[in-house]
Design an enzyme around this catalytic site. Structure first.
Site, short mmCIF file in Angstrom:
data_model
loop_
_atom_site.label_atom_id
_atom_site.label_comp_id
_atom_site.label_asym_id
_atom_site.label_seq_id
_atom_site.Cartn_x
_atom_site.Cartn_y
_atom_site.Cartn_z
N ARG A 54 0.83 -1.21 0.00
CA ARG A 54 0.00 0.00 0.00
C ARG A 54 0.87 1.27 0.00
O ARG A 54 0.96 1.99 -0.99
CB ARG A 54 -0.97 -0.04 1.19
CG ARG A 54 -2.09 0.98 1.15
CD ARG A 54 -1.70 2.38 1.57
NE ARG A 54 -1.15 2.44 2.92
CZ ARG A 54 -0.58 3.53 3.43
NH1 ARG A 54 -0.49 4.64 2.72
NH2 ARG A 54 -0.05 3.52 4.64
N ASP A 55 1.58 1.49 1.11
CA ASP A 55 2.36 2.73 1.21
C ASP A 55 3.49 2.71 0.17
O ASP A 55 3.83 3.74 -0.41
CB ASP A 55 2.95 2.85 2.63
CG ASP A 55 3.17 4.27 3.08
OD1 ASP A 55 3.18 5.18 2.22
OD2 ASP A 55 3.35 4.50 4.28
N HIS B 125 5.04 4.34 12.78
CA HIS B 125 5.09 4.28 11.31
C HIS B 125 6.15 5.30 10.86
O HIS B 125 5.86 6.48 10.66
CB HIS B 125 3.70 4.63 10.79
CG HIS B 125 3.53 4.63 9.30
ND1 HIS B 125 2.89 3.62 8.62
CD2 HIS B 125 3.89 5.53 8.35
CE1 HIS B 125 2.85 3.91 7.33
NE2 HIS B 125 3.45 5.07 7.13
N HIS C 277 8.93 6.77 8.32
CA HIS C 277 9.59 6.85 7.02
C HIS C 277 11.07 7.14 7.30
O HIS C 277 11.42 7.68 8.36
CB HIS C 277 8.91 7.90 6.14
CG HIS C 277 7.58 7.42 5.62
ND1 HIS C 277 7.42 6.90 4.36
CD2 HIS C 277 6.37 7.34 6.21
CE1 HIS C 277 6.15 6.54 4.20
NE2 HIS C 277 5.49 6.79 5.30
N CYS D 173 4.58 9.19 0.27
CA CYS D 173 3.19 9.63 0.15
C CYS D 173 3.12 10.63 -0.98
O CYS D 173 3.83 11.63 -0.97
CB CYS D 173 2.69 10.26 1.45
SG CYS D 173 1.00 10.85 1.28
N ASN E 227 9.41 3.85 3.61
CA ASN E 227 9.24 3.49 5.02
C ASN E 227 10.47 2.77 5.53
O ASN E 227 11.31 2.29 4.76
CB ASN E 227 8.06 2.51 5.15
CG ASN E 227 6.73 3.14 4.84
OD1 ASN E 227 6.39 3.32 3.70
ND2 ASN E 227 5.99 3.46 5.87
P1 HMG Z 1 -12.80 14.96 -2.63
O1 HMG Z 1 -12.43 15.40 -3.97
O2 HMG Z 1 -13.01 15.99 -1.55
O3 HMG Z 1 -14.03 13.95 -2.69
O4 HMG Z 1 -11.65 13.95 -2.15
P2 HMG Z 1 -15.57 14.22 -2.48
O5 HMG Z 1 -15.97 13.66 -1.17
O6 HMG Z 1 -15.90 15.66 -2.77
O7 HMG Z 1 -16.18 13.33 -3.68
C1 HMG Z 1 -15.91 13.66 -5.03
C2 HMG Z 1 -16.18 12.47 -5.93
O8 HMG Z 1 -15.27 11.41 -5.59
C3 HMG Z 1 -17.57 11.89 -5.77
O9 HMG Z 1 -17.96 11.40 -7.05
C4 HMG Z 1 -17.37 10.71 -4.87
O10 HMG Z 1 -18.31 9.68 -5.02
C5 HMG Z 1 -16.00 10.24 -5.30
P3 HMG Z 1 -19.06 12.18 -7.91
O11 HMG Z 1 -20.27 12.19 -7.05
O12 HMG Z 1 -18.49 13.53 -8.12
O13 HMG Z 1 -19.13 11.33 -9.14
N1 HMG Z 1 -15.32 9.52 -4.20
C6 HMG Z 1 -14.81 8.30 -4.26
N2 HMG Z 1 -14.71 7.40 -5.26
C7 HMG Z 1 -14.14 6.23 -4.97
N3 HMG Z 1 -13.68 5.89 -3.74
C8 HMG Z 1 -13.75 6.76 -2.74
C9 HMG Z 1 -14.33 8.02 -2.99
N4 HMG Z 1 -14.54 9.08 -2.21
C10 HMG Z 1 -15.16 10.01 -2.96
N5 HMG Z 1 -13.28 6.42 -1.52
C11 HMG Z 1 -11.01 12.04 -0.83
C12 HMG Z 1 -11.69 13.40 -0.83
C13 HMG Z 1 -10.85 11.63 0.61
C14 HMG Z 1 -11.88 11.05 -1.57
C15 HMG Z 1 -9.66 12.19 -1.55
O14 HMG Z 1 -8.96 13.24 -0.96
C16 HMG Z 1 -8.81 10.94 -1.46
O15 HMG Z 1 -9.15 9.91 -2.03
N6 HMG Z 1 -7.65 11.02 -0.76
C17 HMG Z 1 -6.77 9.89 -0.58
C18 HMG Z 1 -5.33 10.33 -0.50
C19 HMG Z 1 -4.44 9.15 -0.20
O16 HMG Z 1 -4.81 8.00 -0.40
N7 HMG Z 1 -3.22 9.43 0.32
C20 HMG Z 1 -2.27 8.42 0.66
C21 HMG Z 1 -2.63 7.62 1.89
S1 HMG Z 1 -2.25 8.46 3.41
C22 HMG Z 1 -0.58 8.09 3.69
O17 HMG Z 1 0.09 7.59 2.83
C23 HMG Z 1 -0.01 8.38 5.05
C24 HMG Z 1 0.21 7.10 5.89
O18 HMG Z 1 1.09 6.20 5.24
C25 HMG Z 1 0.78 7.46 7.28
C26 HMG Z 1 1.99 8.38 7.21
O19 HMG Z 1 3.01 8.01 6.57
O20 HMG Z 1 1.92 9.45 7.81
C27 HMG Z 1 -1.13 6.35 6.12
MG MG Z 2 3.24 6.29 5.31
#
Ligand code: HMG
Ligand code: MG
Length: 316
Positions: free
Chosen positions: A27-28, A219, A221, A252, A261
């Site tokens: 995933r990450d 967690h 990095h 990320c 990581n």
């Molecule tokens: P948004 O643009 O604000 O979404 O994004 P929304 O709620 O306004 O929805 C817009 C459209 O997206 C809608 O469709 C929703 O249905 C659709 P429409 O009605 O316009 O046709 N939608 C989705 N479709 C599929 N799956 C979904 C989904 N949600 C909404 N789940 C949102 C907000 C949260 C969706 C967006 O910002 C997002 O997907 N972000 C994910 C970012 C990400 O994955 N980052 C990496 C992971 S975090 C990380 O790596 C850190 C970690 O490792 C820890 C660390 O290291 O610190 C965990």
């Molecule tokens: Mg991470």
């Protein structure tokens, strides 16, 4: 070192006897690759990680496919690995993500909050509190279905836009996530700037706020080469869940300067030397990361993978 490529075991005092590794490479790691890895290769990666003895393998994310195109195949991938006898947590940012995960039978999900406003905006298009409000129905619905929920908290030790992150700010969001019903938290050093004293200080502040090390994973990095030192500091404070990524893959896409990581192999090497049981076959894990590196077209950044992998030893 022993002749079979394993460290000599010399236990140290005041450390746990067992550590659970939460493997995040699929995933990450893969969310941050420029090239999108074909779904069957991802499935093979997860299967090989399980065969190497990892018992918690974060498989993918049910996020918006436009935000993380590398994981847009979550619907195809999850059924290809869901029969494995391991825990397969998946990331879900909102109810839409939860619906997608539950429809495929996921039994463990993770929401992912931020300690800082800048990253909440960049990663979730929300303020910190709006993101927490988005997670609330996710957590309550998951708990109602007896699904395990992990709460990630990013930028616990520093933020690329805001700089230093005050410890009380981190404690506040951790408390909200646990109050919401998360079963465990994972403290993210998203950009790898933490140092061991900072880790000890945060864990102490959390403990004082009623959040013991047993509720926490770490967690790290490895941007500045501190991940293993930080992990040792956390273990000394009683943390027993450590996130790591096979081969040191990771980063990320929404955090400037986030690199890989802590490499699972580097962690396993240290834990093994300390006599701490992980149940992992280091040789199989190294072979898996070396194999994945061939698909990614670049060598693994893990020092242990490089030291133990076949190509390197042949060259020596
Ligand atoms: P948004 O643009 O604000 O979404 O994004 P929304 O709620 O306004 O929805 C817009 C459209 O997206 C809608 O469709 C929703 O249905 C659709 P429409 O009605 O316009 O046709 N939608 C989705 N479709 C599929 N799956 C979904 C989904 N949600 C909404 N789940 C949102 C907000 C949260 C969706 C967006 O910002 C997002 O997907 N972000 C994910 C970012 C990400 O994955 N980052 C990496 C992971 S975090 C990380 O790596 C850190 C970690 O490792 C820890 C660390 O290291 O610190 C965990
Ligand atoms: Mg991470």
């Amino acid at each position: 070192m022993t002749v079979d490529g394993l460290p000599m075991v010399v236990p140290a005092r005041d450390l746990p006897t067992r550590v659970r590794i939460h493997e995040v490479g699929a995933r990450d790691g893969l969310q941050n690759e420029k090239a999108t890895v074909p779904t069957p290769i991802k499935a093979e990666f997860v299967r090989r990680l399980a065969e190497a003895g990892l018992t918690t393998i974060e498989a993918t994310s049910f996020v918006h496919p436009k935000w993380v195109p590398q994981l847009a195949d979550a619907e195809q991938l999850f059924p290809m690995v869901s029969d494995l006898p391991v825990a397969l947590p998946v990331l879900v940012p909102n109810e839409r993500g939860l619906d997608r995960a539950l429809a495929l039978g996921a039994r463990r999900v993770a929401v992912f909050a931020s300690a800082t406003e800048s990253f909440a905006k960049a990663n979730l298009n929300r303020t910190v509190d709006e993101a927490l409000a988005m997670f609330e129905p996710v957590v309550s619905r998951a708990k109602a279905e007896d699904v395990h929920v992990r709460g990630y908290l990013s930028m616990c030790f520093g933020d690329p836009w805001e700089g230093e992150v005050p410890v009380p700010q981190v404690v506040r969001v951790c408390t909200s996530l646990l109050d919401m019903g998360c079963d465990e938290l994972s403290l993210g050093d998203t950009i790898g700037v933490a140092t061991p004293g900072h880790v000890v200080a945060l864990l102490a502040a959390l403990d004082a706020a009623g959040i013991p090390p047993s509720a926490l994973g770490v967690h790290f990095h490895d941007t500045y080469g501190q991940a293993l030192a930080n992990t040792l500091a956390a273990l000394q404070q009683g943390v027993t869940t450590v996130d790591a990524s096979a081969g040191g893959l990771g980063g990320c896409p929404y955090a400037k300067s986030a690199t890989g990581n802590l490499a699972t192999e580097d962690l396993v090497w240290m834990l093994r030397g300390l006599g701490i049981d992980t149940g992992i076959d280091l040789g199989r894990l190294v072979a898996t990361s070396a194999w994945m590196a061939t698909h990614l077209g670049r060598p693994s950044p893990s020092r242990t993978v490089r030291a133990l992998s076949h190509e390197d030893t042949e060259e020596q």
